[in-house]
Write a protein that holds these residues in place. Structure first.
Motif, short mmCIF file in Angstrom:
data_model
loop_
_atom_site.label_atom_id
_atom_site.label_comp_id
_atom_site.label_asym_id
_atom_site.label_seq_id
_atom_site.Cartn_x
_atom_site.Cartn_y
_atom_site.Cartn_z
N SER A 52 0.52 -1.34 -0.12
CA SER A 52 -0.16 -0.20 0.06
C SER A 52 0.75 1.52 -0.13
CB SER A 52 -0.83 -0.14 1.10
OG SER A 52 -0.14 0.23 2.51
N CYS A 54 1.34 3.38 2.60
CA CYS A 54 1.36 3.41 4.06
C CYS A 54 3.12 3.53 4.36
CB CYS A 54 1.35 2.07 4.91
SG CYS A 54 -0.88 2.24 4.99
N ALA A 87 -9.05 1.01 11.80
CA ALA A 87 -9.61 0.22 10.45
C ALA A 87 -10.33 1.40 10.18
CB ALA A 87 -10.21 -1.21 10.92
N ASP A 88 -11.12 1.61 10.80
CA ASP A 88 -11.98 2.57 10.58
C ASP A 88 -11.55 3.52 9.86
OD1 ASP A 88 -14.39 0.98 10.23
OD2 ASP A 88 -14.64 2.04 12.22
N ILE A 90 -8.10 4.21 9.30
CA ILE A 90 -7.16 3.72 7.11
C ILE A 90 -8.29 3.76 6.32
CG2 ILE A 90 -6.49 2.68 6.64
CD1 ILE A 90 -5.45 0.91 8.82
N ILE A 91 -9.67 3.49 6.76
CA ILE A 91 -10.49 3.55 6.20
C ILE A 91 -10.59 4.87 5.59
CG2 ILE A 91 -12.70 2.47 4.75
CD1 ILE A 91 -12.12 0.06 6.15
N HIS A 106 -8.59 5.91 2.21
CA HIS A 106 -8.39 4.85 1.85
C HIS A 106 -10.04 3.96 1.35
CE1 HIS A 106 -4.78 5.14 3.10
NE2 HIS A 106 -3.94 5.27 2.52
N MET A 109 -10.64 0.37 0.52
CA MET A 109 -9.62 -1.17 1.38
C MET A 109 -11.01 -1.36 2.30
SD MET A 109 -6.54 -0.50 4.27
CE MET A 109 -5.17 0.25 3.00
N LYS A 111 -12.74 -3.59 4.94
CA LYS A 111 -12.36 -3.66 5.83
C LYS A 111 -11.33 -4.68 7.02
CE LYS A 111 -13.60 -2.29 10.20
NZ LYS A 111 -14.63 -1.26 11.04
N ASP A 113 -9.03 -5.93 5.46
CA ASP A 113 -7.34 -6.12 5.27
C ASP A 113 -7.20 -4.78 6.13
OD1 ASP A 113 -7.38 -8.18 2.89
OD2 ASP A 113 -7.36 -6.21 1.23
N ALA A 114 -7.77 -3.99 6.38
CA ALA A 114 -7.77 -2.90 7.19
C ALA A 114 -7.00 -3.00 8.93
CB ALA A 114 -8.68 -1.43 7.17
#
Length: 126
Positions: A52, A54, A87-88, A90-91, A106, A109, A111, A113-114
């Protein structure tokens, strides 16, 4: 033209140096105690991060634009609530927790995967 080629070369070297830093692994009593299925998930999270964007803002041990994975792991306990919240983040992206620089969203993406990525990040401790 020369400036563009030089800039691209520097970027390639930087990205290669970040991936080498993340490739180094340290074994301790905690990592030995991790079950096979948990270590598979950690490896999957690390692979997803390496594929990614990141690494452009984060590093395993050093702050770049965003916090290091080590700093994140020290701030957040690996609870289900924290894993889902991060994770939220990141998304959906966000700002304000680590300073004024916003984290880009993102939205494409998955959830799942996050979540794997967050579980890896929270496993990074000295």
């Amino acid at each position: 033209m020369k400036r563009t080629i030089l800039t691209m070369g520097v970027l390639v070297i930087l990205m290669a140096s970040f991936s080498n830093a993340d490739g180094a692994r340290r074994e301790n009593s905690e990592s030995i105690a991790i079950s096979t299925s948990a270590s598979d998930k950690v490896s999957a999270g690390e692979r997803l991060i390496s594929k990614s964007d990141c690494m452009g803002c984060h590093n395993k041990v050093n702050k770049i634009i965003g916090p290091s994975y080590l700093s994140i792991a020290q701030k957040y306990k690996p609870t289900e609530k924290n894993v889902n919240a991060l994770a939220d983040k990141i998304i959906n992206g966000g700002t304000g927790v680590w300073g004024t620089m916003p984290m880009s969203a993102h939205p494409s993406m998955k959830k799942s995967d996050a979540v794997l990525m967050v579980k890896y990040i929270l496993s990074v401790k000295k």
